[in-house]
Design a protein around this motif. Structure first.
Motif, PDB file in Angstrom:
ATOM      1  N   PRO A 263       0.811  -1.228   0.000  1.00 52.16           N
ATOM      2  CA  PRO A 263       0.000   0.000   0.000  1.00 52.16           C
ATOM      3  C   PRO A 263       0.837   1.268   0.000  1.00 52.16           C
ATOM      4  O   PRO A 263       0.520   2.243  -0.706  1.00 52.16           O
ATOM      5  N   MET A 264       1.937   1.287   0.757  1.00 56.00           N
ATOM      6  CA  MET A 264       2.782   2.472   0.766  1.00 56.00           C
ATOM      7  C   MET A 264       3.459   2.680  -0.590  1.00 56.00           C
ATOM      8  O   MET A 264       3.616   3.811  -1.055  1.00 56.00           O
ATOM      9  N   ALA A 265       3.841   1.589  -1.238  1.00 53.72           N
ATOM     10  CA  ALA A 265       4.462   1.688  -2.556  1.00 53.72           C
ATOM     11  C   ALA A 265       3.485   2.265  -3.573  1.00 53.72           C
ATOM     12  O   ALA A 265       3.866   3.078  -4.426  1.00 53.72           O
ATOM     13  N   MET A 266       2.219   1.854  -3.504  1.00 57.60           N
ATOM     14  CA  MET A 266       1.223   2.387  -4.433  1.00 57.60           C
ATOM     15  C   MET A 266       1.036   3.887  -4.220  1.00 57.60           C
ATOM     16  O   MET A 266       0.983   4.662  -5.189  1.00 57.60           O
ATOM     17  N   VAL A 267       0.968   4.312  -2.972  1.00 55.08           N
ATOM     18  CA  VAL A 267       0.816   5.737  -2.672  1.00 55.08           C
ATOM     19  C   VAL A 267       2.003   6.520  -3.227  1.00 55.08           C
ATOM     20  O   VAL A 267       1.843   7.545  -3.910  1.00 55.08           O
ATOM     21  N   ILE A 268       3.203   6.045  -2.943  1.00 48.81           N
ATOM     22  CA  ILE A 268       4.415   6.758  -3.356  1.00 48.81           C
ATOM     23  C   ILE A 268       4.520   6.822  -4.879  1.00 48.81           C
ATOM     24  O   ILE A 268       4.841   7.876  -5.450  1.00 48.81           O
ATOM     25  N   GLU A 269       4.251   5.717  -5.561  1.00 51.03           N
ATOM     26  CA  GLU A 269       4.332   5.732  -7.030  1.00 51.03           C
ATOM     27  C   GLU A 269       3.272   6.645  -7.639  1.00 51.03           C
ATOM     28  O   GLU A 269       3.535   7.349  -8.615  1.00 51.03           O
ATOM     29  N   GLN A 270       2.069   6.637  -7.068  1.00 56.35           N
ATOM     30  CA  GLN A 270       1.020   7.493  -7.586  1.00 56.35           C
ATOM     31  C   GLN A 270       1.335   8.978  -7.376  1.00 56.35           C
ATOM     32  O   GLN A 270       0.772   9.842  -8.051  1.00 56.35           O
ATOM     33  N   ALA A 271       2.259   9.258  -6.453  1.00 56.47           N
ATOM     34  CA  ALA A 271       2.683  10.635  -6.213  1.00 56.47           C
ATOM     35  C   ALA A 271       3.956  10.975  -6.986  1.00 56.47           C
ATOM     36  O   ALA A 271       4.556  12.030  -6.755  1.00 56.47           O
TER      37      ALA A 271
END
Length: 291
Positions: free
Chosen positions: A242-250
């Motif tokens: 979940p943290m990776a998805m947030v970071i990549e989407q940003a």
């Protein structure tokens, strides 16, 4: 999720008053001592999400096996995986802690349990709630990252920032340097390099708080493997994905040291991994020393 986290935030604010700080004397499935608020937070999320007609499976870092609630035919379209209270040992010290969540879409046919073991790139939503000086909800559904803050006067999360992008150029790193002698030679070389190049160290010891700062300010967060934990410590399904998805989407990067975290094929719900995430320029600087 918003209802559960509002309740959790209230419990955290009143933890000292209600005497719900400290350990309960038992271990979770990860072999870690559970804190009282771990148990309370886990139960709140299970109750709030368990009654949702479109949630088919709930899986918690605190429980060995997932809860199979309803079939696809009964309306169970999604699996929600969560870490109910990341950094719970810091509550006693009034340090920011948080809830992390991941949402996967369940298939029409086949094994729902197998479907849960999907790489992070299959997530349809992910995010976290930070309980700090304010209660902040950061959410992505695959179309950028938005930030909401809980307005206590109306009891609702209010959108405050849309389309967050991680800044570049911030020479800041976040890692527990007490483990330096246990890190690989490559990570040790990276730490020597940042010391020589005027970097600043910022480490809170609560993943949600550390990642939130990186998301807003830039820099890099590292939790590499050690001699005792060669596979890494953070949970792939409940924390890293979940943290990776947030970071990549940003607009940032999230890797395990050699490959993209969201492309890791999980072998179990409680699998662990190493994590390097943050702004692309700073993650790239780490990888230059690991190649």
């Amino acid at each position: 999720i918003s209802l559960a986290t509002k309740a959790i935030g209230n419990k955290i604010r009143c933890a000292r008053i209600e005497d719900v700080v400290g350990e309960v004397g038992s271990e979770n499935v990860q072999g870690e001592m559970q804190h009282r608020l771990d148990v309370i937070s886990n139960e709140l999320i299970l109750r709030c999400l368990g009654d949702r007609d479109n949630v088919g499976i709930l899986a918690s870092e605190e429980n060995e096996t997932p809860f199979l609630l309803r079939s696809r035919e009964e309306g169970g379209r999604y699996a929600v995986l969560f870490d109910p209270l990341d950094g719970s040992s810091n509550v006693d010290s009034s340090v920011g802690v948080g809830t992390i969540f991941s949402v996967l879409r369940l298939p029409d046919g086949g094994s729902r349990e197998v479907a849960m073991l999907s790489p992070g790139k299959d997530q349809v939503a992910a995010g976290y709630v930070l309980y700090g000086s304010s209660t902040v909800l950061v959410l992505t559904t695959g179309n950028g990252v938005d930030m909401f803050v809980l307005d206590q006067s109306i009891g609702s999360f209010v959108l405050v920032t849309k389309g967050i992008q991680i800044p570049s150029g911030n020479k800041t790193y976040s890692i527990n340097e007490a483990y330096t002698e246990k890190f690989s030679k490559e990570i040790q070389q990276y730490l020597e390099w940042v010391h020589e190049n005027d970097y600043s160290s910022r480490y809170i010891g609560s993943m949600v708080a550390d990642v939130h700062r990186v998301l807003l300010k830039g820099g890099v967060f590292l939790y590499p493997p050690t001699k005792e934990k060669p596979e890494g410590k953070l949970r792939l399904m409940y924390e890293a994905n979940p943290m990776a998805m947030v970071i990549e989407q940003a607009g940032g990067m999230a890797v395990d040291g050699s490959k993209r975290i969201l492309e890791i094929e999980p072998s179990g719900l409680h699998e662990r991994t190493s994590v390097i995430l943050g702004s692309s320029d700073q993650v790239g600087a780490v990888l230059q020393h690991c190649s």
